[in-house]
Design a protein around this motif. Structure first.
Motif, mmCIF file in Angstrom:
data_model
loop_
_atom_site.group_PDB
_atom_site.id
_atom_site.type_symbol
_atom_site.label_atom_id
_atom_site.label_comp_id
_atom_site.label_asym_id
_atom_site.label_seq_id
_atom_site.Cartn_x
_atom_site.Cartn_y
_atom_site.Cartn_z
ATOM 1 N N ASN A 210 -0.420 4.899 -17.923
ATOM 2 C CA ASN A 210 -0.769 3.748 -17.056
ATOM 3 C C ASN A 210 -0.653 4.122 -15.571
ATOM 4 O O ASN A 210 -0.014 3.426 -14.780
ATOM 5 N N LEU A 211 -1.262 5.227 -15.188
ATOM 6 C CA LEU A 211 -1.176 5.668 -13.789
ATOM 7 C C LEU A 211 -1.896 4.690 -12.853
ATOM 8 O O LEU A 211 -1.436 4.442 -11.723
ATOM 9 N N ARG A 212 -2.993 4.125 -13.293
ATOM 10 C CA ARG A 212 -3.745 3.227 -12.428
ATOM 11 C C ARG A 212 -2.960 1.946 -12.130
ATOM 12 O O ARG A 212 -2.902 1.495 -10.980
ATOM 13 N N SER A 213 -2.369 1.350 -13.146
ATOM 14 C CA SER A 213 -1.597 0.119 -12.943
ATOM 15 C C SER A 213 -0.347 0.392 -12.128
ATOM 16 O O SER A 213 0.031 -0.409 -11.247
ATOM 17 N N ARG A 214 0.317 1.506 -12.374
ATOM 18 C CA ARG A 214 1.496 1.860 -11.568
ATOM 19 C C ARG A 214 1.113 2.115 -10.120
ATOM 20 O O ARG A 214 1.836 1.732 -9.189
ATOM 21 N N SER A 215 -0.024 2.758 -9.908
ATOM 22 C CA SER A 215 -0.469 3.037 -8.539
ATOM 23 C C SER A 215 -0.765 1.744 -7.796
ATOM 24 O O SER A 215 -0.398 1.583 -6.621
ATOM 25 N N ALA A 216 -1.422 0.800 -8.463
ATOM 26 C CA ALA A 216 -1.734 -0.476 -7.792
ATOM 27 C C ALA A 216 -0.468 -1.238 -7.434
ATOM 28 O O ALA A 216 -0.366 -1.850 -6.358
ATOM 29 N N ARG A 217 0.531 -1.193 -8.331
ATOM 30 C CA ARG A 217 1.780 -1.909 -8.080
ATOM 31 C C ARG A 217 2.578 -1.249 -6.962
ATOM 32 O O ARG A 217 3.109 -1.929 -6.078
ATOM 33 N N ASN A 218 2.655 0.064 -6.958
ATOM 34 C CA ASN A 218 3.446 0.758 -5.938
ATOM 35 C C ASN A 218 2.748 0.774 -4.582
ATOM 36 O O ASN A 218 3.404 0.696 -3.535
ATOM 37 N N CYS A 219 1.426 0.874 -4.562
ATOM 38 C CA CYS A 219 0.712 0.883 -3.277
ATOM 39 C C CYS A 219 0.791 -0.471 -2.580
ATOM 40 O O CYS A 219 0.671 -0.552 -1.348
ATOM 41 N N ALA A 220 0.987 -1.539 -3.347
ATOM 42 C CA ALA A 220 1.093 -2.864 -2.729
ATOM 43 C C ALA A 220 2.352 -3.003 -1.886
ATOM 44 O O ALA A 220 2.455 -3.925 -1.060
ATOM 45 N N GLY A 221 3.321 -2.117 -2.034
ATOM 46 C CA GLY A 221 4.545 -2.192 -1.250
ATOM 47 C C GLY A 221 4.429 -1.580 0.135
ATOM 48 O O GLY A 221 5.389 -1.652 0.923
ATOM 49 N N PHE A 222 3.281 -0.985 0.516
ATOM 50 C CA PHE A 222 3.087 -0.382 1.837
ATOM 51 C C PHE A 222 2.164 -1.262 2.675
ATOM 52 O O PHE A 222 1.245 -1.912 2.145
ATOM 53 N N ARG A 223 2.417 -1.271 3.983
ATOM 54 C CA ARG A 223 1.620 -2.095 4.878
ATOM 55 C C ARG A 223 0.258 -1.493 5.161
ATOM 56 O O ARG A 223 -0.680 -2.218 5.498
ATOM 57 N N SER A 224 0.145 -0.185 5.084
ATOM 58 C CA SER A 224 -1.119 0.469 5.404
ATOM 59 C C SER A 224 -1.238 1.748 4.578
ATOM 60 O O SER A 224 -0.221 2.298 4.117
#
Length: 269
Positions: A210-224
């Motif tokens: 589930n790399l795609r779902s993990r990436s979407a969840r973790n990338c949402a924690g950055f402002r840019s």
């Protein structure tokens, strides 16, 4: 019977009218010779009549100077006048009269001090008076006035002044610039210029579930995307990706694009 009552009422009305005071004429004394509708006088005509203030009401008593106290007679008259207003025989009224006289004397002294203008005569605002000369004004420079400068400077004095200025001239030798410490964070501009492949090109292998779902969840924690790329490089990227920020393995985290940095360098060259 009705005739007698009417005659009595008429007699009462006439007696009341005779006792009431006459109504003053509001237009009396207005205009020329009391006529409010008279035309204005011709230029040069002498108008006669009673003055606004009769001469009998104008006092001919001389006022004392500012630094002189009121005479005893005037102080007594002022005290008596105030005492009469508040009731004769009142000691407080007499003291109030003396205080009023003192205040009047202090007021005259203050007016005289203000009129003296610190020893300089006040400027009379009249069109016929010449403008006052400015004396000793350090805020106005006369360096551009040739006559003023020529009166106090000569060619020799100018040469001496230039020589003094040259003797004080100091040439400062350039020194090396201090080294730039910078930040310990990874330089994403330098990383962008060190790569040449476009976004989406797989360069590094990625393994996980589930790399795609993990990436979407973790990338949402950055402002840019820039902050995500810095965190990605700090954690061992682009070879390692423990937070699943680069699931496609192109070396760019959370959709970060190095193209703007490359174009900026090409535009300068």
């Amino acid at each position: 019977m009705r005739v007698i009552v009417t005659v009595v009422a008429l007699g009462s009305i006439l007696s009341l009218a005779a006792c009431s005071p006459p109504v003053p004429d509001s237009a009396a004394g207005v205009g020329i010779d009391g006529d409010p509708f008279a035309p204005p006088p011709v230029a040069g005509t002498t108008i006669t009549g009673d003055p606004l203030v009769p001469p009998a009401r104008i006092s001919s008593e001389a006022l004392p100077l500012a630094n002189e106290p009121l005479p005893t007679a005037q102080r007594s008259a002022a005290s008596s006048s105030i005492a009469a207003s508040y009731g004769s025989g009142s000691a407080a009224a007499a003291d109030s009269g003396a205080a009023a006289a003192d205040i009047a004397a202090e007021t005259r002294a203050a007016l005289q001090a203000a009129g003296s203008n610190s020893g300089q005569a006040p400027v009379e605002a009249s069109p016929s008076n010449p403008a006052p000369a400015l004396i000793g004004n350090p805020g106005i420079s006369d360096e551009n006035n040739f006559d003023a400068v020529a009166a106090r400077q000569t060619i020799e004095s100018d040469a001496q002044r230039l020589a003094n200025q040259r003797s004080q001239y100091q040439q400062v030798a350039p020194t090396a610039l201090p080294s730039q410490t910078g930040s310990r964070d990874p330089n994403i501009v330098q990383y962008a210029l060190s790569t040449s492949h476009p976004v989406g090109t797989k360069i590094h292998s990625r393994a996980g579930i589930n790399l795609r779902s993990r990436s979407a969840r973790n990338c949402a924690g950055f402002r840019s995307p820039d902050q995500a790329q810095i965190a990605f490089l700090q954690a061992g990227g682009p070879k390692r990706d423990r937070q699943a920020l680069d699931p496609d393995g192109d070396g760019y985290a959370c959709g970060w694009d190095p193209s703007p940095f490359r174009l900026a360098v090409r535009g300068k060259s």
